[in-house]
Design a protein around this motif. Sequence first.
Motif, PDB file in Angstrom:
ATOM      1  N   TYR A   1       0.850  -1.285   0.028  1.00  0.00           N
ATOM      2  CA  TYR A   1      -0.126   0.097   0.131  1.00  0.00           C
ATOM      3  C   TYR A   1       1.023   1.164  -0.129  1.00  0.00           C
TER       4      TYR A   1
ATOM      5  N   GLN B   1       0.612   5.242   1.395  1.00  0.00           N
ATOM      6  CA  GLN B   1       0.100   5.929   2.175  1.00  0.00           C
ATOM      7  C   GLN B   1       0.697   7.721   1.991  1.00  0.00           C
TER       8      GLN B   1
ATOM      9  N   GLN C   1      -3.428  11.046   4.325  1.00  0.00           N
ATOM     10  CA  GLN C   1      -4.368  10.107   3.896  1.00  0.00           C
ATOM     11  C   GLN C   1      -4.374   8.795   4.207  1.00  0.00           C
ATOM     12  N   GLY C   2      -5.369   7.817   3.884  1.00  0.00           N
ATOM     13  CA  GLY C   2      -5.529   6.542   4.057  1.00  0.00           C
ATOM     14  C   GLY C   2      -4.570   5.720   3.077  1.00  0.00           C
ATOM     15  N   PRO C   3      -4.311   4.491   3.574  1.00  0.00           N
ATOM     16  CA  PRO C   3      -3.486   3.829   2.531  1.00  0.00           C
ATOM     17  C   PRO C   3      -4.158   3.245   1.332  1.00  0.00           C
TER      18      PRO C   3
ATOM     19  N   LEU D   1       4.541   7.089   2.570  1.00  0.00           N
ATOM     20  CA  LEU D   1       4.885   5.873   3.497  1.00  0.00           C
ATOM     21  C   LEU D   1       4.614   4.670   2.578  1.00  0.00           C
TER      22      LEU D   1
ATOM     23  N   LEU E   1       3.545   0.595   2.825  1.00  0.00           N
ATOM     24  CA  LEU E   1       3.134  -0.388   3.633  1.00  0.00           C
ATOM     25  C   LEU E   1       3.299  -1.542   3.140  1.00  0.00           C
TER      26      LEU E   1
ATOM     27  N   GLY F   1       3.454  -4.103   8.325  1.00  0.00           N
ATOM     28  CA  GLY F   1       4.599  -3.598   8.760  1.00  0.00           C
ATOM     29  C   GLY F   1       4.820  -2.240   9.439  1.00  0.00           C
ATOM     30  N   PRO F   2       5.794  -1.710   9.620  1.00  0.00           N
ATOM     31  CA  PRO F   2       6.215  -0.202  10.051  1.00  0.00           C
ATOM     32  C   PRO F   2       6.250   0.560   8.975  1.00  0.00           C
ATOM     33  N   GLY F   3       6.678   0.148   7.561  1.00  0.00           N
ATOM     34  CA  GLY F   3       6.535   1.033   6.540  1.00  0.00           C
ATOM     35  C   GLY F   3       8.020   1.476   6.073  1.00  0.00           C
TER      36      GLY F   3
ATOM     37  N   ARG G   1       9.539   4.849   4.556  1.00  0.00           N
ATOM     38  CA  ARG G   1       9.258   6.469   4.297  1.00  0.00           C
ATOM     39  C   ARG G   1      10.095   6.713   3.252  1.00  0.00           C
TER      40      ARG G   1
END
Lengths: 112, 114
Positions: free
Chosen positions: B35, B37, B41-43, B88, B90, B106-108, B110
């Motif tokens: 995803y 993000q 915003q949302g993913p 980000l 994800l 996961g933590p993503g 950036r």
Amino acid sequence: GEDVEQSLFLSVREGDSSVINCTYTDSSSTYLYWYKQEPGAGLQLLTYIFSNMDMKQDQRLTVLLNKKDKHLSLRIADTQTGDSAIYFCAENGSSNTGKLIFGQGTTLQVKP
Amino acid sequence: ETGVTQSPTHLIKTRGQQVTLRCSSQSGHNTVSWYQQALGQGPQFIFQYYREEENGRGNFPPRFSGLQFPNYSSELNVNALELDDSALYLCASSPPGARQETQYFGPGTRLLVL
């Protein structure tokens, strides 16, 4: 169509209940989800509900689903400062692609 | 039990470059989804991999591509980076039999594109 809507911001006092609301458009969604995101972090799956259920309770969390109105809510009882985060509602839609459709997130601020 | 891990945590690239992001799925999970993000915003779903094949794709151009390996880890590749690719990224994994029902993130990574 695919769309998930949430209010952007909610502020509550510590100890109060919080209710975060969400509306979705795809009536064929079989699962609806709530995720929590803390600053600078990934998404934590809080809970999910199957579409043939009206309610699901998990400790301090209660999810209510009104399938007729396509409305989902997350109630957090006895809200704590550690609950401050962004909460995302998501649906899995009608495709079998693994796609989750997320709302834009509700920022929950918990004041001491 | 190890959760979903992603590397690197942060990355800075310039416009036109290419980037590879990596994801290790949670132990026992055989499906990986990616995803994007954007800030505030949302993913947004990019694609999902199951048994090393792309299972579904969101509304992203072909310069976004992926791979899944026999150990179920995955890569996201983005070519010809644009400023709007700053976000980000994800990764989420799912256990067998639950490709959609439960996705653990996961933590993503950036990514900043200058």
